[in-house]
Design a protein around this motif. Structure first.
Motif, PDB file in Angstrom:
ATOM      1  N   MET A  48     116.683   5.544 -69.521  1.00 16.76           N
ATOM      2  CA  MET A  48     115.873   4.616 -69.932  1.00 16.76           C
ATOM      3  C   MET A  48     115.176   4.850 -71.334  1.00 16.76           C
ATOM      4  SD  MET A  48     113.241   2.054 -67.906  1.00 16.76           S
ATOM      5  CE  MET A  48     114.299   0.633 -67.131  1.00 16.76           C
ATOM      6  N   THR A  49     115.176   4.099 -72.457  1.00 18.06           N
ATOM      7  CA  THR A  49     114.499   4.262 -73.529  1.00 18.06           C
ATOM      8  C   THR A  49     113.015   3.983 -73.353  1.00 18.06           C
ATOM      9  OG1 THR A  49     114.725   1.974 -74.553  1.00 18.06           O
ATOM     10  CG2 THR A  49     116.660   3.664 -74.735  1.00 18.06           C
ATOM     11  N   GLU A  50     112.456   4.329 -74.568  1.00 21.07           N
ATOM     12  CA  GLU A  50     110.798   4.204 -74.668  1.00 21.07           C
ATOM     13  C   GLU A  50     110.579   2.885 -74.728  1.00 21.07           C
ATOM     14  OE1 GLU A  50     107.276   5.414 -77.222  1.00 21.07           O
ATOM     15  OE2 GLU A  50     108.781   7.361 -76.845  1.00 21.07           O
ATOM     16  N   ASP A  51     111.419   2.201 -75.464  1.00 22.52           N
ATOM     17  CA  ASP A  51     110.865   0.678 -75.610  1.00 22.52           C
ATOM     18  C   ASP A  51     111.293  -0.212 -74.320  1.00 22.52           C
ATOM     19  OD1 ASP A  51     110.520   0.799 -78.391  1.00 22.52           O
ATOM     20  OD2 ASP A  51     112.639   0.424 -79.131  1.00 22.52           O
ATOM     21  N   ALA A  52     112.377   0.236 -73.406  1.00 20.14           N
ATOM     22  CA  ALA A  52     112.548  -0.174 -72.231  1.00 20.14           C
ATOM     23  C   ALA A  52     111.515  -0.155 -71.318  1.00 20.14           C
ATOM     24  CB  ALA A  52     114.208   0.228 -71.801  1.00 20.14           C
ATOM     25  N   ASP A  53     111.191   1.147 -71.204  1.00 20.11           N
ATOM     26  CA  ASP A  53     109.755   1.474 -70.495  1.00 20.11           C
ATOM     27  C   ASP A  53     108.552   0.675 -70.900  1.00 20.11           C
ATOM     28  OD1 ASP A  53     111.169   3.244 -69.268  1.00 20.11           O
ATOM     29  OD2 ASP A  53     110.490   4.931 -70.306  1.00 20.11           O
ATOM     30  N   ILE A  54     108.612   0.414 -72.115  1.00 21.50           N
ATOM     31  CA  ILE A  54     107.258  -0.474 -72.622  1.00 21.50           C
ATOM     32  C   ILE A  54     107.314  -1.778 -72.247  1.00 21.50           C
ATOM     33  CG2 ILE A  54     106.011  -1.450 -74.590  1.00 21.50           C
ATOM     34  CD1 ILE A  54     106.593   1.589 -75.967  1.00 21.50           C
ATOM     35  N   VAL A  55     108.593  -2.431 -72.493  1.00 20.31           N
ATOM     36  CA  VAL A  55     108.940  -3.951 -72.003  1.00 20.31           C
ATOM     37  C   VAL A  55     108.625  -3.788 -70.506  1.00 20.31           C
ATOM     38  CG1 VAL A  55     110.705  -5.439 -71.811  1.00 20.31           C
ATOM     39  CG2 VAL A  55     110.414  -4.278 -73.939  1.00 20.31           C
ATOM     40  N   GLY A  56     109.252  -3.016 -69.728  1.00 19.93           N
ATOM     41  CA  GLY A  56     109.142  -2.979 -68.311  1.00 19.93           C
ATOM     42  C   GLY A  56     107.683  -2.918 -67.842  1.00 19.93           C
ATOM     43  N   LEU A  57     106.925  -2.107 -68.386  1.00 18.34           N
ATOM     44  CA  LEU A  57     105.449  -1.936 -68.183  1.00 18.34           C
ATOM     45  C   LEU A  57     104.730  -3.233 -68.303  1.00 18.34           C
ATOM     46  CD1 LEU A  57     104.821   1.586 -68.940  1.00 18.34           C
ATOM     47  CD2 LEU A  57     104.748   0.819 -66.708  1.00 18.34           C
ATOM     48  N   GLN A  58     104.943  -3.762 -69.643  1.00 20.35           N
ATOM     49  CA  GLN A  58     104.461  -5.110 -69.978  1.00 20.35           C
ATOM     50  C   GLN A  58     104.670  -6.235 -69.076  1.00 20.35           C
ATOM     51  OE1 GLN A  58     102.421  -5.614 -72.538  1.00 20.35           O
ATOM     52  NE2 GLN A  58     101.779  -7.734 -71.385  1.00 20.35           N
ATOM     53  N   ALA A  59     105.975  -6.384 -68.428  1.00 23.59           N
ATOM     54  CA  ALA A  59     106.421  -7.406 -67.484  1.00 23.59           C
ATOM     55  C   ALA A  59     105.694  -7.135 -66.307  1.00 23.59           C
ATOM     56  CB  ALA A  59     107.939  -7.260 -67.447  1.00 23.59           C
ATOM     57  N   TYR A  60     105.491  -5.799 -65.896  1.00 18.07           N
ATOM     58  CA  TYR A  60     104.739  -5.413 -64.673  1.00 18.07           C
ATOM     59  C   TYR A  60     103.217  -5.690 -64.699  1.00 18.07           C
ATOM     60  CZ  TYR A  60     102.990  -2.779 -60.599  1.00 18.07           C
ATOM     61  OH  TYR A  60     102.575  -2.599 -59.410  1.00 18.07           O
ATOM     62  N   ALA A  61     102.506  -5.580 -65.860  1.00 18.60           N
ATOM     63  CA  ALA A  61     101.227  -5.893 -66.352  1.00 18.60           C
ATOM     64  C   ALA A  61     101.137  -7.268 -66.211  1.00 18.60           C
ATOM     65  CB  ALA A  61     100.806  -5.250 -67.525  1.00 18.60           C
ATOM     66  N   ASP A  62     102.069  -8.133 -66.850  1.00 15.01           N
ATOM     67  CA  ASP A  62     102.089  -9.633 -66.739  1.00 15.01           C
ATOM     68  C   ASP A  62     101.972  -9.865 -65.363  1.00 15.01           C
ATOM     69  OD1 ASP A  62     101.792  -9.552 -69.728  1.00 15.01           O
ATOM     70  OD2 ASP A  62     103.881 -10.082 -69.984  1.00 15.01           O
ATOM     71  N   GLU A  63     103.120  -9.392 -64.628  1.00 13.55           N
ATOM     72  CA  GLU A  63     103.031  -9.928 -63.095  1.00 13.55           C
ATOM     73  C   GLU A  63     101.844  -9.749 -62.440  1.00 13.55           C
ATOM     74  OE1 GLU A  63     105.504  -8.889 -59.169  1.00 13.55           O
ATOM     75  OE2 GLU A  63     106.216  -8.391 -60.969  1.00 13.55           O
ATOM     76  N   LEU A  64     101.172  -8.542 -62.630  1.00 11.74           N
ATOM     77  CA  LEU A  64      99.885  -8.168 -62.058  1.00 11.74           C
ATOM     78  C   LEU A  64      98.732  -9.112 -62.550  1.00 11.74           C
ATOM     79  CD1 LEU A  64      99.851  -4.188 -62.330  1.00 11.74           C
ATOM     80  CD2 LEU A  64     100.224  -5.774 -60.010  1.00 11.74           C
ATOM     81  N   ARG A  65      98.709  -9.422 -63.893  1.00 11.74           N
ATOM     82  CA  ARG A  65      97.560 -10.280 -64.307  1.00 11.74           C
ATOM     83  C   ARG A  65      98.084 -11.797 -63.488  1.00 11.74           C
ATOM     84  NH1 ARG A  65      97.529  -9.023 -69.240  1.00 11.74           N
ATOM     85  NH2 ARG A  65      99.362  -9.944 -69.761  1.00 11.74           N
ATOM     86  N   GLU A  66      99.231 -12.278 -63.573  1.00  9.68           N
ATOM     87  CA  GLU A  66      99.420 -13.576 -62.811  1.00  9.68           C
ATOM     88  C   GLU A  66      99.072 -13.719 -61.218  1.00  9.68           C
ATOM     89  OE1 GLU A  66     100.086 -17.240 -61.605  1.00  9.68           O
ATOM     90  OE2 GLU A  66     100.034 -16.519 -63.639  1.00  9.68           O
ATOM     91  N   THR A  67      99.366 -12.685 -60.753  1.00  6.06           N
ATOM     92  CA  THR A  67      99.294 -12.298 -59.321  1.00  6.06           C
ATOM     93  C   THR A  67      97.249 -12.304 -58.928  1.00  6.06           C
ATOM     94  OG1 THR A  67     101.037 -11.161 -58.705  1.00  6.06           O
ATOM     95  CG2 THR A  67      99.078 -10.678 -57.149  1.00  6.06           C
ATOM     96  N   PHE A  68      96.536 -11.685 -59.942  1.00 10.49           N
ATOM     97  CA  PHE A  68      95.177 -11.619 -59.904  1.00 10.49           C
ATOM     98  C   PHE A  68      94.701 -13.136 -60.096  1.00 10.49           C
ATOM     99  CE2 PHE A  68      91.156 -11.230 -61.999  1.00 10.49           C
ATOM    100  CZ  PHE A  68      90.490 -10.695 -61.121  1.00 10.49           C
ATOM    101  N   MET A  69      95.215 -13.718 -61.022  1.00 12.74           N
ATOM    102  CA  MET A  69      94.954 -15.112 -61.542  1.00 12.74           C
ATOM    103  C   MET A  69      95.228 -15.917 -60.432  1.00 12.74           C
ATOM    104  SD  MET A  69      93.608 -14.723 -64.390  1.00 12.74           S
ATOM    105  CE  MET A  69      93.185 -16.685 -64.951  1.00 12.74           C
ATOM    106  N   ARG A  70      96.266 -15.942 -59.532  1.00  9.53           N
ATOM    107  CA  ARG A  70      96.619 -16.508 -58.348  1.00  9.53           C
ATOM    108  C   ARG A  70      95.608 -16.455 -57.270  1.00  9.53           C
ATOM    109  NH1 ARG A  70     101.676 -15.325 -57.323  1.00  9.53           N
ATOM    110  NH2 ARG A  70     101.123 -13.762 -55.505  1.00  9.53           N
ATOM    111  N   MET A  71      95.372 -15.022 -57.045  1.00 15.31           N
ATOM    112  CA  MET A  71      94.407 -14.577 -55.947  1.00 15.31           C
ATOM    113  C   MET A  71      93.026 -15.083 -56.327  1.00 15.31           C
ATOM    114  SD  MET A  71      95.494 -10.700 -55.502  1.00 15.31           S
ATOM    115  CE  MET A  71      93.973 -10.303 -54.536  1.00 15.31           C
ATOM    116  N   GLN A  72      92.631 -15.365 -57.593  1.00 20.56           N
ATOM    117  CA  GLN A  72      91.176 -15.892 -58.028  1.00 20.56           C
ATOM    118  C   GLN A  72      91.372 -17.328 -57.405  1.00 20.56           C
ATOM    119  OE1 GLN A  72      90.514 -14.811 -62.036  1.00 20.56           O
ATOM    120  NE2 GLN A  72      88.535 -14.017 -61.365  1.00 20.56           N
ATOM    121  N   ARG A  73      92.325 -18.193 -57.773  1.00 24.09           N
ATOM    122  CA  ARG A  73      92.218 -19.306 -57.593  1.00 24.09           C
ATOM    123  C   ARG A  73      92.478 -19.798 -56.011  1.00 24.09           C
ATOM    124  NH1 ARG A  73      96.500 -19.175 -61.794  1.00 24.09           N
ATOM    125  NH2 ARG A  73      97.986 -19.137 -60.276  1.00 24.09           N
ATOM    126  N   GLU A  74      93.075 -18.812 -55.218  1.00 19.66           N
ATOM    127  CA  GLU A  74      93.234 -19.096 -53.866  1.00 19.66           C
ATOM    128  C   GLU A  74      92.215 -18.565 -52.850  1.00 19.66           C
ATOM    129  OE1 GLU A  74      97.120 -17.658 -53.084  1.00 19.66           O
ATOM    130  OE2 GLU A  74      98.010 -19.192 -54.248  1.00 19.66           O
TER     131      GLU A  74
END
Length: 135
Positions: free
Chosen positions: A1-27
């Motif tokens: 996996m290239t460095e760019d792909a790793d960064i994109v993957g980590l960004q997607a994971y961070a976005d998912e964690l942020r959305e999960t956190f926001m949902r948890m706050q709402r619920e």
């Protein structure tokens, strides 16, 4: 996996964690109220002992059938009470894990609730799960 792909993957994971956190706050308020309301009643194998516990395993109610006095066995009674409370507590824990499953992975929550520090630390330091990186 290239460095760019790793960064994109980590960004997607961070976005998912942020959305999960926001949902948890709402619920959170609703989930907390539902979690605090969990009570489980369990009966002993012979049906003579009944125990009700809270989600934290606190004994709320203990009922002993009067037929217990027909055969005095203090050790047997103590074991039946302990086992009944233990099973009720395990069921309450399972209900709590199921309640939070939409926002917290069951194995992660169970490790936290059971005080399994080694598993918690492994989960926190482990690699980003593959299914989360593909987004």
């Amino acid at each position: 996996m290239t460095e760019d792909a790793d960064i994109v993957g980590l960004q997607a994971y961070a976005d998912e964690l942020r959305e999960t956190f926001m949902r948890m706050q709402r619920e959170a308020t609703d989930l907390n109220a539902r979690a605090q309301a969990i009570q489980v009643t369990e009966k002993s194998a012979d049906g003579l002992v009944s125990a009700t516990v809270s989600v934290r395993g606190e004994l709320i109610r203990l009922d002993l059938d009067p037929r217990l006095y027909r055969r005095p066995d203090a050790r047997g009674l103590a074991d039946a009470i302990t086992d009944t409370i233990r099973r009720a507590t395990a069921k309450a824990l399972n209900e709590l894990v199921e309640l939070f499953e939409p926002v917290v992975p069951p194995e992660r929550l169970r490790a936290h609730l059971e005080g399994d520090l080694e598993t918690v630390l492994d989960q926190l330091s482990g690699p980003v799960p593959r299914e989360r990186r593909r987004r």
